[in-house]
Design a protein around this motif. Sequence first.
Motif, PDB file in Angstrom:
ATOM      1  N   VAL A 143      -5.995   0.069  -2.905  1.00  0.00           N
ATOM      2  CA  VAL A 143      -5.743   1.338  -3.820  1.00  0.00           C
ATOM      3  C   VAL A 143      -6.443   2.266  -3.052  1.00  0.00           C
ATOM      4  N   TYR A 144      -7.628   2.318  -2.556  1.00  0.00           N
ATOM      5  CA  TYR A 144      -8.387   3.457  -1.746  1.00  0.00           C
ATOM      6  C   TYR A 144      -7.506   3.835  -0.798  1.00  0.00           C
ATOM      7  N   GLN A 145      -7.002   3.021  -0.088  1.00  0.00           N
ATOM      8  CA  GLN A 145      -5.998   3.269   1.082  1.00  0.00           C
ATOM      9  C   GLN A 145      -4.826   4.094   0.451  1.00  0.00           C
ATOM     10  N   ALA A 146      -4.306   3.655  -0.614  1.00  0.00           N
ATOM     11  CA  ALA A 146      -2.979   4.301  -1.002  1.00  0.00           C
ATOM     12  C   ALA A 146      -3.292   5.415  -1.675  1.00  0.00           C
ATOM     13  N   ALA A 147      -4.238   5.706  -2.363  1.00  0.00           N
ATOM     14  CA  ALA A 147      -4.454   7.183  -2.944  1.00  0.00           C
ATOM     15  C   ALA A 147      -4.862   7.897  -1.886  1.00  0.00           C
TER      16      ALA A 147
ATOM     17  N   VAL B 276       0.825  -1.090   0.034  1.00  0.00           N
ATOM     18  CA  VAL B 276       0.108   0.173  -0.051  1.00  0.00           C
ATOM     19  C   VAL B 276       0.783   1.249  -0.001  1.00  0.00           C
ATOM     20  N   HIS B 277       1.974   1.227   0.763  1.00  0.00           N
ATOM     21  CA  HIS B 277       2.718   2.464   0.851  1.00  0.00           C
ATOM     22  C   HIS B 277       3.541   2.658  -0.559  1.00  0.00           C
ATOM     23  N   ALA B 278       3.834   1.300  -1.270  1.00  0.00           N
ATOM     24  CA  ALA B 278       4.712   1.685  -2.604  1.00  0.00           C
ATOM     25  C   ALA B 278       3.777   2.116  -3.290  1.00  0.00           C
ATOM     26  N   MET B 279       2.444   1.718  -3.382  1.00  0.00           N
ATOM     27  CA  MET B 279       1.434   2.347  -4.463  1.00  0.00           C
ATOM     28  C   MET B 279       1.333   3.733  -3.930  1.00  0.00           C
ATOM     29  N   ALA B 280       1.003   4.091  -2.837  1.00  0.00           N
ATOM     30  CA  ALA B 280       0.983   5.530  -2.390  1.00  0.00           C
ATOM     31  C   ALA B 280       2.319   6.570  -3.030  1.00  0.00           C
ATOM     32  N   GLN B 281       3.379   5.999  -2.708  1.00  0.00           N
ATOM     33  CA  GLN B 281       4.635   6.460  -3.436  1.00  0.00           C
ATOM     34  C   GLN B 281       4.694   6.817  -4.714  1.00  0.00           C
ATOM     35  N   ALA B 282       4.083   5.746  -5.567  1.00  0.00           N
ATOM     36  CA  ALA B 282       3.906   5.535  -6.891  1.00  0.00           C
ATOM     37  C   ALA B 282       2.989   6.693  -7.204  1.00  0.00           C
ATOM     38  N   ILE B 283       1.939   7.000  -6.543  1.00  0.00           N
ATOM     39  CA  ILE B 283       0.945   7.971  -7.179  1.00  0.00           C
ATOM     40  C   ILE B 283       1.737   9.483  -6.768  1.00  0.00           C
TER      41      ILE B 283
END
Length: 304
Positions: A41-45, A7-14
């Motif tokens: 995805v919701y958590q990351a965004a 989740v953290h990796a997806m957030a940082q990618a966004i």
Amino acid sequence: MTSTSSVHAMAQAIVAAPGADFADFPAQPAPAPAPAHADPVYQAALAACSQLGFIAHDAESVAQAWQKQTTRTGAFDAAHWPDEPADFDMQPMPHVQPFAACPKQLGLYAVLPDAEWVGRMARAGVPTVQLRFKSDDAQAVEAEVRAAVEAVRGTDAQLYINDHWRVAIAAGAYGVHLGQEDLDALSAEEIHTLRASGVRLGVSTHGYAEMLRADKVQPSYIAMGAVFPTTLKKMATVPQGVARLERYARLMRNYPQVAIGGIALEQFPQILATGVGSIAVVRAIVNAPAPEAAAAQLMQAMHS
């Protein structure tokens, strides 16, 4: 089960994807933490949008849309900022109960303090004018609105009245412009009355959540801002900037759009490059040494 690290990796990618677009926005406190079982995805965004400077209810809107986008496409794409109206649960097109239509391209939009100014700019060829007359005197308001309606008669200008919608309808104005708070204050019956009158409705918005609230009443156009700092009124939100405006314009592409807030002549090219069809100005005309000449220059910039 998706791990916290993914989740953290997806957030940082966004966060990384927009590059410097949102660099000037300070990070905002994240909304209440998403439940542990919430979509990753919701958590990351949600975390990413907060880090990129979006206030809580806007971050929430984008996070929900990113989740829907990922479900719809079958893949998470950090570089594809959500811009599909259906992913934001916007009203399907064609609208079922739309307000009367206005031109897709509203052109130069002059926001003016009184009927005399309205008449001057209408005669100068400004295509869209708004009377923003502030008074607690009901008789003065009625007189000014009627004078403004009369002032545009015989010109091609389309006149919107700010706030005073009942008076505007009675006077035969082309349209009404409401702020978000004014729109929220209307009952369902009042919105029906407004729509049934045939008057056009424009609504001010200052971010995703407000755009989505405005969309629920299917207005004639959406105004988005403040793009740049403005001294004319105290804004509850920070200036939105051109990068946000460009994303808003993609999402709201089915509406005529007006960019507003601190926009000067030299900024017209970058505003028009976002795809909006109208730019609203106040100081660029009313503070100009030669207002008619300034209006002519601004209108030329709309088409250059």
